[in-house]
Design a protein around this motif. Structure first.
Motif, mmCIF file in Angstrom:
data_model
loop_
_atom_site.group_PDB
_atom_site.id
_atom_site.type_symbol
_atom_site.label_atom_id
_atom_site.label_comp_id
_atom_site.label_asym_id
_atom_site.label_seq_id
_atom_site.Cartn_x
_atom_site.Cartn_y
_atom_site.Cartn_z
ATOM 1 N N PRO A 269 64.108 68.851 8.186
ATOM 2 C CA PRO A 269 64.795 68.466 6.954
ATOM 3 C C PRO A 269 65.512 69.653 6.300
ATOM 4 O O PRO A 269 66.446 69.466 5.522
ATOM 5 C CB PRO A 269 63.696 67.916 6.056
ATOM 6 C CG PRO A 269 62.418 68.404 6.638
ATOM 7 C CD PRO A 269 62.661 68.680 8.087
ATOM 8 N N SER B 251 68.504 67.982 4.547
ATOM 9 C CA SER B 251 68.742 66.559 4.798
ATOM 10 C C SER B 251 67.765 65.730 3.993
ATOM 11 O O SER B 251 66.559 65.973 4.012
ATOM 12 C CB SER B 251 68.544 66.232 6.286
ATOM 13 O OG SER B 251 69.470 66.944 7.052
ATOM 14 N N SER C 39 66.396 61.804 3.222
ATOM 15 C CA SER C 39 66.376 60.439 3.767
ATOM 16 C C SER C 39 67.186 59.546 2.847
ATOM 17 O O SER C 39 67.061 59.612 1.623
ATOM 18 C CB SER C 39 64.948 59.929 3.862
ATOM 19 O OG SER C 39 64.198 60.750 4.725
#
Length: 122
Positions: free
Chosen positions: A45, A119, A121
């Protein structure tokens, strides 16, 4: 700690192909892109490292949030959602939100940046 300085040694980067190979679309080229992930991975992430590209233009919708600092070269980034263009040189930084469509106009023979990608979700 990872340090990035304008006068740092230019670490060899891995060939990443062309803008299409990183999810972008070439507008004017050809363009070669390269990079090296130095923190995290493509599946993490959070990741970061170095990125370079040769002169030309490409369009990308960002799949992550990014903070970057230009280490060499000159480019203009156009936030196509807002119609705003900013020109960057060595030492300049930016933040781009995930989902933003940006036109990259690399005006020098090549650019190199350091970056941190996050990143979320969706």
């Amino acid at each position: 700690m990872l340090a990035f300085h304008l006068a740092m040694d230019r670490t060899a980067l891995d060939a990443w192909g062309n803008p299409e190979d990183i999810g972008a679309t070439t507008v004017a080229g050809p363009i070669a892109v390269s990079g090296k992930i130095l923190f995290g991975s493509l599946d993490s992430p959070v990741s970061g490292g170095l990125y370079a590209a040769t002169q030309g233009q490409y369009r990308v919708t960002y799949p992550f949030n990014e903070h970057a600092t230009l280490l060499e070269g000159e480019l203009a980034l156009t936030d196509e959602d807002r119609g705003v263009t900013e020109v960057y040189g060595p030492g300049d930084s930016w933040i781009i939100a995930q989902g933003t469509t940006v036109l990259w106009d690399i005006r020098s023979a090549a650019i190199r940046k350091s970056y941190l990608a996050v990143s979320l979700s969706v």
